[in-house]
Design an enzyme around this catalytic site. Sequence first.
Site, PDB file in Angstrom:
ATOM      1  N   GLY A 164      11.533  85.276  73.533  1.00  0.00           N
ATOM      2  CA  GLY A 164      10.731  84.137  73.951  1.00  0.00           C
ATOM      3  C   GLY A 164      11.255  82.837  73.381  1.00  0.00           C
ATOM      4  O   GLY A 164      11.271  81.799  74.057  1.00  0.00           O
TER       5      GLY A 164
ATOM      6  N   ILE B 290      12.446  92.598  65.341  1.00  0.00           N
ATOM      7  CA  ILE B 290      12.541  93.977  64.851  1.00  0.00           C
ATOM      8  C   ILE B 290      12.886  94.935  65.988  1.00  0.00           C
ATOM      9  O   ILE B 290      13.310  96.067  65.745  1.00  0.00           O
ATOM     10  CB  ILE B 290      11.252  94.443  64.152  1.00  0.00           C
ATOM     11  CG1 ILE B 290      10.096  94.599  65.137  1.00  0.00           C
ATOM     12  CG2 ILE B 290      10.873  93.500  63.014  1.00  0.00           C
ATOM     13  CD1 ILE B 290       8.890  95.315  64.557  1.00  0.00           C
ATOM     14  N   ASP B 291      12.733  94.489  67.240  1.00  0.00           N
ATOM     15  CA  ASP B 291      13.006  95.366  68.378  1.00  0.00           C
ATOM     16  C   ASP B 291      14.495  95.500  68.678  1.00  0.00           C
ATOM     17  O   ASP B 291      14.898  96.385  69.429  1.00  0.00           O
ATOM     18  CB  ASP B 291      12.307  94.844  69.635  1.00  0.00           C
ATOM     19  CG  ASP B 291      10.798  94.969  69.554  1.00  0.00           C
ATOM     20  OD1 ASP B 291      10.312  95.774  68.726  1.00  0.00           O
ATOM     21  OD2 ASP B 291      10.103  94.275  70.317  1.00  0.00           O
TER      22      ASP B 291
ATOM     23  N   ARG C 155      -2.672 114.495  66.471  1.00  0.00           N
ATOM     24  CA  ARG C 155      -3.154 113.292  65.798  1.00  0.00           C
ATOM     25  C   ARG C 155      -2.181 112.147  66.067  1.00  0.00           C
ATOM     26  O   ARG C 155      -0.983 112.364  66.255  1.00  0.00           O
ATOM     27  CB  ARG C 155      -3.296 113.515  64.297  1.00  0.00           C
ATOM     28  CG  ARG C 155      -4.341 114.544  63.921  1.00  0.00           C
ATOM     29  CD  ARG C 155      -5.747 114.014  64.191  1.00  0.00           C
ATOM     30  NE  ARG C 155      -6.771 114.960  63.762  1.00  0.00           N
ATOM     31  CZ  ARG C 155      -7.302 115.896  64.539  1.00  0.00           C
ATOM     32  NH1 ARG C 155      -6.863 116.040  65.802  1.00  0.00           N
ATOM     33  NH2 ARG C 155      -8.238 116.698  64.080  1.00  0.00           N
TER      34      ARG C 155
ATOM     35  N   VAL D   2       2.632  96.850  60.061  1.00  0.00           N
ATOM     36  CA  VAL D   2       3.282  97.207  58.802  1.00  0.00           C
ATOM     37  C   VAL D   2       4.802  97.236  58.966  1.00  0.00           C
ATOM     38  O   VAL D   2       5.549  97.026  58.013  1.00  0.00           O
ATOM     39  CB  VAL D   2       2.760  98.566  58.280  1.00  0.00           C
ATOM     40  CG1 VAL D   2       3.236  99.715  59.158  1.00  0.00           C
ATOM     41  CG2 VAL D   2       3.179  98.801  56.844  1.00  0.00           C
ATOM     42  N   GLN D   3       5.262  97.467  60.203  1.00  0.00           N
ATOM     43  CA  GLN D   3       6.710  97.492  60.456  1.00  0.00           C
ATOM     44  C   GLN D   3       7.350  96.119  60.300  1.00  0.00           C
ATOM     45  O   GLN D   3       8.552  96.004  60.086  1.00  0.00           O
ATOM     46  CB  GLN D   3       6.987  98.013  61.874  1.00  0.00           C
ATOM     47  CG  GLN D   3       6.545  99.438  62.093  1.00  0.00           C
ATOM     48  CD  GLN D   3       6.404  99.755  63.569  1.00  0.00           C
ATOM     49  OE1 GLN D   3       7.329 100.247  64.207  1.00  0.00           O
ATOM     50  NE2 GLN D   3       5.247  99.486  64.139  1.00  0.00           N
ATOM     51  N   ARG D   4       6.547  95.059  60.471  1.00  0.00           N
ATOM     52  CA  ARG D   4       7.094  93.706  60.442  1.00  0.00           C
ATOM     53  C   ARG D   4       6.963  93.045  59.082  1.00  0.00           C
ATOM     54  O   ARG D   4       7.538  91.976  58.853  1.00  0.00           O
ATOM     55  CB  ARG D   4       6.369  92.829  61.470  1.00  0.00           C
ATOM     56  CG  ARG D   4       6.671  93.180  62.895  1.00  0.00           C
ATOM     57  CD  ARG D   4       6.726  91.945  63.769  1.00  0.00           C
ATOM     58  NE  ARG D   4       5.546  91.126  63.715  1.00  0.00           N
ATOM     59  CZ  ARG D   4       4.786  90.831  64.758  1.00  0.00           C
ATOM     60  NH1 ARG D   4       5.080  91.332  65.932  1.00  0.00           N
ATOM     61  NH2 ARG D   4       3.750  90.055  64.639  1.00  0.00           N
TER      62      ARG D   4
END
Length: 375
Positions: A113, A135-136, A292, A299-301
């Site tokens: 973006g 992060i992607d 589950r 939390v990944q970022r």
Amino acid sequence: MATKRIGILTAGGDAPGLNAAIRGFGKAAIQEHGWKIIGFRDGMRGLAENRYTDLDATALSGILTTGGTLLGTSRDKVHRMVVDGEERDMIPTIVENYEKDKLDALVCLGGGGTAKNARRLMDAGLNVVHLPKTIDNDIVETDSSFGFSTALEIATEAVDRLHSTAHSHHRIILTEIMGHRAGWLALGAGIAGGADVILLPEIPYSVDAIVEKIERRRSHGSTFSVVAVAEGALNVADRLEIEHAEALVKDASSPEAKAAAKRGVKRLEASHRANTFALASQLEERTGLEARVSILGYVQRGGTPNAADRLLGTRLGVAGAAAIADGSFGVMVGDRGSQGTELVPLKRVAGKVKYVPEDHEWIQAARAVGTALGD
């Protein structure tokens, strides 16, 4: 010769390594070139509102190891920014602020973006340099983007830890990992964490194929399975429905019809994606094993960037300063690993996505070690 004044901002989602890149650029700009640096608060919105702070050596000290961004961020679009409840084109205002602040260049740190926003500002006549962050890892024309390596470590550790719970309770555990459009993070974490099934946006899955893999494992004595699910993963039927909607966009006979068709695609994507809980219910019903879901989410970022992201952010920041010194604008600084960096025209970056190729080495490696990909 007058001292150059350079603006810098961070936009889009936060990611580990942003502060390292700000520091890398800022220190090189000050120490190597003697420039004055100002940092705009909260991304493109701060640029439109002309909210900034001076970034001197003191401000840049101690931020290398910290997560997030000291400048703040936002996801605003420069040509469609909501101001006082109304959507407005803020590009003319941004151009005025750029001139009022006597800027010689603007450095934008962000993902896809941000690349599009940077391209719009470039087209408006501003001297822009883009540093790739996400992060992607889905930005084209760069081997990696800062934020990815740290997020990959976090997601891998989560898959590691969920193995013991899945094994102890004889369960299927589905781990939802970020990645709306591209599956690099889920694929990397799934391989590194030893997931039994990895589901990606690029490869539509069938529940039958996943069940077959789980039952095959059970027949060999394994009464648990770990499934790494990219949040943008789609089953075959949903993928076909979205592709049909995308075809309507291409066939639209007017701008209004195209806009309406695009809204339809977005609604479908929103309704079909993040169906990890529904998939868990299907697998539980089909296999008789408890299922589950663990959603890693933001939390990944967050948190401290690892060494790789600190190094990458620093390298790209320094290269961005060198690009400005050379008069190279309208470019993204792409990472070429051990080969260094490369300046890539923004027109080759903006609006494009780096998907995982179906014949990529990581895909081949996953299949070779017996990991199912849902197809």
